[in-house]
Scaffold this motif. Sequence first.
Motif, PDB file in Angstrom:
ATOM      1  N   SER A   1       0.269   4.018   1.482  1.00 44.98           N
ATOM      2  CA  SER A   1       0.278   4.578   2.521  1.00 44.98           C
ATOM      3  C   SER A   1       0.421   3.365   3.734  1.00 44.98           C
TER       4      SER A   1
ATOM      5  N   LEU B   1     -11.755  -3.134   1.781  1.00 44.57           N
ATOM      6  CA  LEU B   1     -10.693  -2.392   2.385  1.00 44.57           C
ATOM      7  C   LEU B   1      -9.589  -1.967   1.399  1.00 44.57           C
ATOM      8  N   CYS B   2      -9.942  -2.453   0.209  1.00 48.08           N
ATOM      9  CA  CYS B   2      -8.813  -2.120  -0.821  1.00 48.08           C
ATOM     10  C   CYS B   2      -9.420  -2.163  -2.218  1.00 48.08           C
TER      11      CYS B   2
ATOM     12  N   TYR C   1      -0.518   3.546   6.654  1.00 43.43           N
ATOM     13  CA  TYR C   1      -1.914   3.673   7.465  1.00 43.43           C
ATOM     14  C   TYR C   1      -2.729   2.913   6.818  1.00 43.43           C
ATOM     15  N   SER C   2      -2.657   2.449   5.505  1.00 48.78           N
ATOM     16  CA  SER C   2      -3.790   1.601   4.953  1.00 48.78           C
ATOM     17  C   SER C   2      -3.776   0.525   5.427  1.00 48.78           C
ATOM     18  N   PHE C   3      -4.774  -0.525   5.101  1.00 44.50           N
ATOM     19  CA  PHE C   3      -5.006  -1.923   5.410  1.00 44.50           C
ATOM     20  C   PHE C   3      -3.525  -2.554   4.794  1.00 44.50           C
ATOM     21  N   GLN C   4      -3.009  -3.358   5.340  1.00 46.21           N
ATOM     22  CA  GLN C   4      -1.879  -3.911   4.885  1.00 46.21           C
ATOM     23  C   GLN C   4      -1.886  -5.687   4.643  1.00 46.21           C
TER      24      GLN C   4
ATOM     25  N   ARG D   1       0.626  -1.398   0.162  1.00 44.61           N
ATOM     26  CA  ARG D   1       0.008  -0.040  -0.076  1.00 44.61           C
ATOM     27  C   ARG D   1       0.758   1.279   0.137  1.00 44.61           C
TER      28      ARG D   1
END
Length: 337
Positions: free
Chosen positions: A135, A306-307, A137-140, A133
């Motif tokens: 960021s 989530l993505c 802070y985004s879902f990894q 990702r």
Amino acid sequence: MIVILRPEASQEAIDRLMAQIRGQGVEIHYSRGAQETILGLIGDTTHLDEDQLRASGVVADVRRVSEPYKLVNRRFHPQDTRVMAGGRAIGAGAFAVIAGPCSVESEAQLLEVARAVKRSGATCLRGGAFKPRTSPYSFQGLENEGLDLLREARRITGLPIVTEIMSEAQLDDFADVDIIQVGARNMQNFRLLRALGHSRKPVLLKRGLSATIEELLMSAEYILAGGNDRVILCERGIRTFETMIRNNLDISAVPIIKQRSHLPVIVDPSHAAGIAWMVEPLSRTAIAAGADGLMIEVHNDPLHALCDGAQSLTPAQFDNLMGDVRRRAAFEGRSLS
Ligand code: PEP
Ligand code: MN
């Protein structure tokens, strides 16, 4: 390869350069004209370093007349390669549809999507367990738990699984993954490519965001040079000046790669488009251009994904698309396997 020498080069320096080239196992055809002296290099020049030749001080220019890649080159391997993975074939007439969510989010989400895409005729299941990702802070991704869920989905549906690796340190954890995906951001992670070359696992190599077609082929060459020829290439759109789409699907890459290389090429219209309604027209284009397959993101609830929800098809939209894909692939002489 043709090496054009500087007019002022001394014979002594030229002799030194020629000895250095011959020392690397390459023959030279020496041609001294009134205006220019030219060295025609004969044999395998893939390992010669153009910059090193230029740095000798006597070289005016270097031109390659053959490609710098050898093992992926169709010239030395005229017939199409068919990659077998998890009992399914990709390439040489076998058309693959790899479908599933961008990322594995939960057992319920993955199993619902996996069952749906299987019913619609997908040939492989995709799903990211480790997500690259932009960021931090985004879902990894669910990481190893995501891999376990993919295994469970494979057991239930029988579909081979395709998932992205981030580092060569994960190879043991990916040992039973059917197709290891190298994402666009890792296309030039050369240590990872080398490790995959030694692994003998089927690899789906995605084109980098700003990579040329030749760079993609050179990255594939790394894997083949390690002894692994089970490589599938993927065009997923590149960055251009255009702002109305997430990436620009470089459809010309498909016929060019198929002309230059024997490896199968698939298209990912989801990451190219960035928006769900464009997945269908881009899929049609990909099949017409000669692609050996498609990779399509499908989510049971795109609004809450989530993505990459915006580019994800619902299972119903995917089902609709599949009827069309099957017909068009058959028309182009390829069948889903
Ligand atoms: C993906 O397929 O999940 C992905 C991250 O794609 P790309 O590497 O092409 O951006
Ligand atoms: Mn995605």
